[in-house]
Design a protein around this motif. Structure first.
Motif, PDB file in Angstrom:
ATOM      1  N   PRO A  14     116.496 -10.066   0.458  1.00  0.00           N
ATOM      2  CA  PRO A  14     115.818 -11.351   0.235  1.00  0.00           C
ATOM      3  C   PRO A  14     116.772 -12.524   0.059  1.00  0.00           C
ATOM      4  O   PRO A  14     116.444 -13.664   0.367  1.00  0.00           O
ATOM      5  N   GLU A  15     118.000 -12.228  -0.424  1.00  0.00           N
ATOM      6  CA  GLU A  15     118.976 -13.300  -0.649  1.00  0.00           C
ATOM      7  C   GLU A  15     119.424 -13.955   0.657  1.00  0.00           C
ATOM      8  O   GLU A  15     119.840 -15.116   0.673  1.00  0.00           O
ATOM      9  N   THR A  16     119.349 -13.203   1.751  1.00  0.00           N
ATOM     10  CA  THR A  16     119.782 -13.752   3.040  1.00  0.00           C
ATOM     11  C   THR A  16     118.602 -14.100   3.946  1.00  0.00           C
ATOM     12  O   THR A  16     118.803 -14.470   5.101  1.00  0.00           O
ATOM     13  N   ALA A  17     117.390 -13.983   3.437  1.00  0.00           N
ATOM     14  CA  ALA A  17     116.190 -14.186   4.256  1.00  0.00           C
ATOM     15  C   ALA A  17     115.892 -15.658   4.460  1.00  0.00           C
ATOM     16  O   ALA A  17     116.261 -16.505   3.645  1.00  0.00           O
ATOM     17  N   ASP A  18     115.206 -15.946   5.567  1.00  0.00           N
ATOM     18  CA  ASP A  18     114.742 -17.299   5.825  1.00  0.00           C
ATOM     19  C   ASP A  18     113.216 -17.339   5.864  1.00  0.00           C
ATOM     20  O   ASP A  18     112.617 -18.216   6.474  1.00  0.00           O
ATOM     21  N   SER A  19     112.588 -16.351   5.207  1.00  0.00           N
ATOM     22  CA  SER A  19     111.132 -16.333   5.063  1.00  0.00           C
ATOM     23  C   SER A  19     110.792 -15.522   3.820  1.00  0.00           C
ATOM     24  O   SER A  19     111.664 -14.878   3.212  1.00  0.00           O
ATOM     25  N   ALA A  20     109.503 -15.528   3.442  1.00  0.00           N
ATOM     26  CA  ALA A  20     109.059 -14.780   2.262  1.00  0.00           C
ATOM     27  C   ALA A  20     108.749 -13.324   2.576  1.00  0.00           C
ATOM     28  O   ALA A  20     108.482 -12.536   1.666  1.00  0.00           O
ATOM     29  N   LEU A  21     108.799 -12.934   3.853  1.00  0.00           N
ATOM     30  CA  LEU A  21     108.413 -11.580   4.247  1.00  0.00           C
ATOM     31  C   LEU A  21     109.198 -10.468   3.539  1.00  0.00           C
ATOM     32  O   LEU A  21     108.599  -9.485   3.082  1.00  0.00           O
ATOM     33  N   PRO A  22     110.531 -10.553   3.471  1.00  0.00           N
ATOM     34  CA  PRO A  22     111.263  -9.472   2.802  1.00  0.00           C
ATOM     35  C   PRO A  22     110.823  -9.252   1.356  1.00  0.00           C
ATOM     36  O   PRO A  22     110.730  -8.113   0.893  1.00  0.00           O
ATOM     37  N   VAL A  23     110.562 -10.339   0.629  1.00  0.00           N
ATOM     38  CA  VAL A  23     110.127 -10.219  -0.761  1.00  0.00           C
ATOM     39  C   VAL A  23     108.745  -9.593  -0.826  1.00  0.00           C
ATOM     40  O   VAL A  23     108.477  -8.716  -1.655  1.00  0.00           O
ATOM     41  N   LEU A  24     107.840 -10.024   0.045  1.00  0.00           N
ATOM     42  CA  LEU A  24     106.482  -9.488   0.052  1.00  0.00           C
ATOM     43  C   LEU A  24     106.472  -8.002   0.413  1.00  0.00           C
ATOM     44  O   LEU A  24     105.735  -7.209  -0.178  1.00  0.00           O
ATOM     45  N   TYR A  25     107.309  -7.620   1.373  1.00  0.00           N
ATOM     46  CA  TYR A  25     107.368  -6.216   1.791  1.00  0.00           C
ATOM     47  C   TYR A  25     108.044  -5.352   0.730  1.00  0.00           C
ATOM     48  O   TYR A  25     107.521  -4.298   0.337  1.00  0.00           O
ATOM     49  N   GLN A  26     109.196  -5.770   0.246  1.00  0.00           N
ATOM     50  CA  GLN A  26     109.973  -4.930  -0.662  1.00  0.00           C
ATOM     51  C   GLN A  26     109.387  -4.858  -2.063  1.00  0.00           C
ATOM     52  O   GLN A  26     109.720  -3.949  -2.828  1.00  0.00           O
ATOM     53  N   SER A  27     108.497  -5.783  -2.395  1.00  0.00           N
ATOM     54  CA  SER A  27     107.818  -5.712  -3.696  1.00  0.00           C
ATOM     55  C   SER A  27     106.472  -5.005  -3.594  1.00  0.00           C
ATOM     56  O   SER A  27     105.768  -4.864  -4.590  1.00  0.00           O
ATOM     57  N   GLY A  28     106.099  -4.558  -2.388  1.00  0.00           N
ATOM     58  CA  GLY A  28     104.907  -3.731  -2.233  1.00  0.00           C
ATOM     59  C   GLY A  28     103.625  -4.463  -1.918  1.00  0.00           C
ATOM     60  O   GLY A  28     102.561  -3.837  -1.859  1.00  0.00           O
TER      61      GLY A  28
END
Length: 309
Positions: A118-132
């Protein structure tokens, strides 16, 4: 080696359907007895609310263990995961990256769009996916594209009910009262009362909130209509062409189209011209076409018209 997307390890986290049925039979039966339903119905309710996680493109279905064990302990279906906190941080990430709530469920992306830090992401998708909050729903091998979506009913309803107050500035208890009132009116075949409740709700949004644009109105409508799905069958922006919503109760199918700064007549005309009611031609229930117009000047629903098929 990063094994987070490897199918051989996709069953490490959570409880699989096989494990549920082989190891939890006494718990399921005890819960079924408490809820006054059969064993199979209890399994279906558990599956609908807590199953659906996939950690690779060949992953088996995985249940949320926290919610599942809490359901066994209380012997009822509840919103257990969301009792641990509201995902305010996720909403801030969505605002930061300008992510529309209507685009959260059903996005088609490559692995690099969500399986990254998520630290290198340019969207909210990684946070939404990795938090379930999102999981893998489908995979297209030729183009290596993943479809992401809410894993189950508990996550979807909890996420939407938490998000609604952030765009309306109306606390959830008041929002819930409106949703229940709309549902009761629809089940009583009273579309006028349902839309009157919806109009009053939108009118109560503070003037300094950005609800006077078409996207803002569409977001509110999406959230309210989606949350009605807790009680009645709702299809929003799918299945029947591009109609805005189809609501199904025991006696009526409501086909709804809404416009902004136009007219209810134009909305009805689109339903007719696009033949949105055709898939329900053989349905024995009443088909009610509903055209709704929203005014950016008054910042609420201006009028509506209905036609019985």
């Amino acid at each position: 080696m990063d094994i987070s997307m490897e199918s051989d390890y996709s069953g490490i986290c959570g409880i699989s359907k096989e494990e549920l049925l082989s190891q939890c039979k006494p718990d399921i039966q005890s819960m079924a007895d408490s809820m006054g339903c059969g064993y199979d119905e209890a399994v279906n309710k558990l599956t609908e609310n807590y199953d659906g996680y996939h950690f690779s493109f060949k992953s088996e279905d995985m249940f949320n263990p926290f919610s599942l064990i809490n359901a066994f302990a209380t012997k009822r279906i509840g919103q257990y995961w969301y009792s641990t906190g509201t995902p305010t941080f996720l909403f801030e990430q969505m605002k930061k990256w300008y992510m529309d709530i209507r685009d959260v469920d059903g996005q088609v992306v490559d692995e690099g769009s969500f399986n990254i830090s998520p630290e290198t992401a340019d969207s909210a998708l990684p946070v939404l996916y990795q938090s379930g909050y999102l999981t893998i729903k489908d995979y297209e091998d030729e183009m290596q594209q993943y479809t992401l979506g809410f894993p189950n009913k508990e996550v979807k309803n909890g996420f939407l009910r938490s998000f609604l107050p952030t765009v309306s500035n109306i606390a959830w208890p008041k929002s819930n009262q409106t949703i229940v009132a709309i549902t009761r009116a629809l089940n009583a075949d009273d579309i006028d009362t349902a839309l009157t409740h919806l109009k009053a709700y939108i009118s109560a949004i503070p003037y300094y909130y950005e609800n006077k644009t078409e996207p803002a109105f569409q977001t509110i409508m999406y959230l309210i209509l989606s949350l009605l799905g807790q009680y009645i069958k709702v299809e929003v922006n799918n299945a029947v062409g591009r109609t805005d919503a189809v609501l199904e109760t025991a006696n009526t199918v409501y086909i709804i189209e809404y416009k902004v700064d136009k007219s209810a007549d134009e909305a009805l005309k689109q339903i007719e011209d696009k033949h949105y009611a055709d898939p329900y031609a053989a349905d024995k229930r009443r088909i009610l076409k509903v055209g709704v117009n929203f005014s950016t000047e008054s910042r609420t629903i201006e009028n509506w018209k209905t036609i019985i098929n």
